[in-house]
Design a protein around this motif. Structure first.
Motif, PDB file in Angstrom:
ATOM      1  N   LEU A  37       0.818  -1.209   0.000  1.00  0.00           N
ATOM      2  CA  LEU A  37       0.000   0.000   0.000  1.00  0.00           C
ATOM      3  C   LEU A  37       0.856   1.265   0.000  1.00  0.00           C
ATOM      4  O   LEU A  37       0.583   2.207  -0.734  1.00  0.00           O
ATOM      5  CB  LEU A  37      -0.928   0.006   1.223  1.00  0.00           C
ATOM      6  N   LEU A  38       1.904   1.255   0.822  1.00  0.00           N
ATOM      7  CA  LEU A  38       2.740   2.444   0.987  1.00  0.00           C
ATOM      8  C   LEU A  38       4.007   2.408   0.129  1.00  0.00           C
ATOM      9  O   LEU A  38       4.811   3.336   0.188  1.00  0.00           O
ATOM     10  CB  LEU A  38       3.121   2.609   2.466  1.00  0.00           C
ATOM     11  N   SER A  39       4.177   1.343  -0.641  1.00  0.00           N
ATOM     12  CA  SER A  39       5.395   1.154  -1.445  1.00  0.00           C
ATOM     13  C   SER A  39       6.641   1.366  -0.592  1.00  0.00           C
ATOM     14  O   SER A  39       7.544   2.118  -0.940  1.00  0.00           O
ATOM     15  CB  SER A  39       5.407   2.100  -2.645  1.00  0.00           C
ATOM     16  N   ASP A  40       6.672   0.695   0.552  1.00  0.00           N
ATOM     17  CA  ASP A  40       7.751   0.869   1.521  1.00  0.00           C
ATOM     18  C   ASP A  40       8.274  -0.498   1.968  1.00  0.00           C
ATOM     19  O   ASP A  40       7.638  -1.184   2.760  1.00  0.00           O
ATOM     20  CB  ASP A  40       7.238   1.670   2.723  1.00  0.00           C
ATOM     21  N   GLU A  41       9.414  -0.872   1.473  1.00  0.00           N
ATOM     22  CA  GLU A  41       9.997  -2.180   1.791  1.00  0.00           C
ATOM     23  C   GLU A  41      10.537  -2.272   3.218  1.00  0.00           C
ATOM     24  O   GLU A  41      10.916  -3.353   3.668  1.00  0.00           O
ATOM     25  CB  GLU A  41      11.101  -2.522   0.786  1.00  0.00           C
ATOM     26  N   ASP A  42      10.604  -1.153   3.940  1.00  0.00           N
ATOM     27  CA  ASP A  42      11.112  -1.165   5.311  1.00  0.00           C
ATOM     28  C   ASP A  42      10.080  -1.658   6.323  1.00  0.00           C
ATOM     29  O   ASP A  42      10.418  -1.899   7.482  1.00  0.00           O
ATOM     30  CB  ASP A  42      11.578   0.237   5.726  1.00  0.00           C
ATOM     31  N   ILE A  43       8.829  -1.803   5.906  1.00  0.00           N
ATOM     32  CA  ILE A  43       7.782  -2.241   6.833  1.00  0.00           C
ATOM     33  C   ILE A  43       7.872  -3.762   6.996  1.00  0.00           C
ATOM     34  O   ILE A  43       7.933  -4.500   6.029  1.00  0.00           O
ATOM     35  CB  ILE A  43       6.391  -1.817   6.332  1.00  0.00           C
ATOM     36  N   SER A  44       7.891  -4.185   8.257  1.00  0.00           N
ATOM     37  CA  SER A  44       7.972  -5.609   8.575  1.00  0.00           C
ATOM     38  C   SER A  44       7.338  -5.841   9.947  1.00  0.00           C
ATOM     39  O   SER A  44       6.851  -4.900  10.574  1.00  0.00           O
ATOM     40  CB  SER A  44       9.439  -6.066   8.590  1.00  0.00           C
ATOM     41  N   THR A  45       7.366  -7.070  10.396  1.00  0.00           N
ATOM     42  CA  THR A  45       6.868  -7.335  11.743  1.00  0.00           C
ATOM     43  C   THR A  45       7.930  -6.919  12.757  1.00  0.00           C
ATOM     44  O   THR A  45       9.134  -7.015  12.485  1.00  0.00           O
ATOM     45  CB  THR A  45       6.528  -8.822  11.955  1.00  0.00           C
ATOM     46  N   SER A  46       7.495  -6.459  13.906  1.00  0.00           N
ATOM     47  CA  SER A  46       8.436  -6.090  14.969  1.00  0.00           C
ATOM     48  C   SER A  46       9.179  -7.319  15.470  1.00  0.00           C
ATOM     49  O   SER A  46      10.332  -7.234  15.875  1.00  0.00           O
ATOM     50  CB  SER A  46       7.705  -5.423  16.128  1.00  0.00           C
ATOM     51  N   ARG A  47       8.514  -8.457  15.426  1.00  0.00           N
ATOM     52  CA  ARG A  47       9.142  -9.714  15.844  1.00  0.00           C
ATOM     53  C   ARG A  47      10.408  -9.957  15.028  1.00  0.00           C
ATOM     54  O   ARG A  47      11.411 -10.447  15.519  1.00  0.00           O
ATOM     55  CB  ARG A  47       8.144 -10.854  15.629  1.00  0.00           C
ATOM     56  N   TYR A  48      10.378  -9.541  13.762  1.00  0.00           N
ATOM     57  CA  TYR A  48      11.515  -9.714  12.859  1.00  0.00           C
ATOM     58  C   TYR A  48      12.528  -8.576  12.986  1.00  0.00           C
ATOM     59  O   TYR A  48      13.728  -8.804  12.946  1.00  0.00           O
ATOM     60  CB  TYR A  48      10.998  -9.799  11.416  1.00  0.00           C
ATOM     61  N   SER A  49      12.056  -7.329  13.132  1.00  0.00           N
ATOM     62  CA  SER A  49      12.931  -6.166  13.008  1.00  0.00           C
ATOM     63  C   SER A  49      13.329  -5.467  14.299  1.00  0.00           C
ATOM     64  O   SER A  49      14.382  -4.860  14.363  1.00  0.00           O
ATOM     65  CB  SER A  49      12.275  -5.127  12.099  1.00  0.00           C
ATOM     66  N   SER A  50      12.474  -5.479  15.320  1.00  0.00           N
ATOM     67  CA  SER A  50      12.765  -4.668  16.499  1.00  0.00           C
ATOM     68  C   SER A  50      12.214  -5.293  17.775  1.00  0.00           C
ATOM     69  O   SER A  50      11.023  -5.179  18.067  1.00  0.00           O
ATOM     70  CB  SER A  50      12.172  -3.265  16.339  1.00  0.00           C
ATOM     71  N   ARG A  51      13.086  -5.899  18.524  1.00  0.00           N
ATOM     72  CA  ARG A  51      12.677  -6.511  19.785  1.00  0.00           C
ATOM     73  C   ARG A  51      12.119  -5.451  20.739  1.00  0.00           C
ATOM     74  O   ARG A  51      11.165  -5.689  21.476  1.00  0.00           O
ATOM     75  CB  ARG A  51      13.886  -7.227  20.410  1.00  0.00           C
ATOM     76  N   LYS A  52      12.712  -4.252  20.702  1.00  0.00           N
ATOM     77  CA  LYS A  52      12.273  -3.163  21.578  1.00  0.00           C
ATOM     78  C   LYS A  52      10.818  -2.786  21.287  1.00  0.00           C
ATOM     79  O   LYS A  52      10.006  -2.640  22.203  1.00  0.00           O
ATOM     80  CB  LYS A  52      13.179  -1.950  21.389  1.00  0.00           C
TER      81      LYS A  52
END
Length: 127
Positions: A37-52
């Motif tokens: 939707l946002l054409s943004d490849e940086d969006i992912s699950t927090s479980r994968y990208s950011s424990r914090k």
């Protein structure tokens, strides 16, 4: 005769495991939808990208730059939306809860004040 010690570990039912797996899949599906939707490849699950962020009850990573925190819930029964929203971070981002009720549909919940802010922003954008 020797008695076997009973395990102190609580057994997890297959229903619990399947519900947990379905919840994780819902997070992945939302991240994929938002990436497209946002054409943004940086969006992912927090479980994968950011424990914090994951520990802060935020399930989707990368939406913060758009001003949103997202918590994803996939429940048959009604989740306690007030409790979920209150557990999320208290920064400048709007906290949202995406709830998918199987075989019924999906809704998004947020605080009324945040919704009003969105309405004002949309109105001002149109002027």
């Amino acid at each position: 005769m020797t008695q076997q010690k009973k395990s102190s570990k609580k057994k997890t039912s297959s229903k619990t495991i399947n519900a947990r797996r379905a919840g994780h899949q819902y997070e992945r599906d939302l991240a994929k939808e938002l990436r497209e939707l946002l054409s943004d490849e940086d969006i992912s699950t927090s479980r994968y990208s950011s424990r914090k962020l994951d520990d802060a009850k935020v399930d989707i990573f990368g939406t913060q730059k758009y001003g949103f925190h997202i918590q994803a819930k996939r429940y048959k029964n009604n989740p306690n939306l007030f409790e979920i929203l209150n557990e999320m971070p208290t920064d400048k981002c709007i906290n949202t809860v995406f709830w998918k009720k199987p075989h019924v549909g999906e809704i998004v919940s947020m605080n009324k004040g945040d919704f009003y802010e969105l309405i004002i922003a949309l109105i001002n954008e149109g002027n």
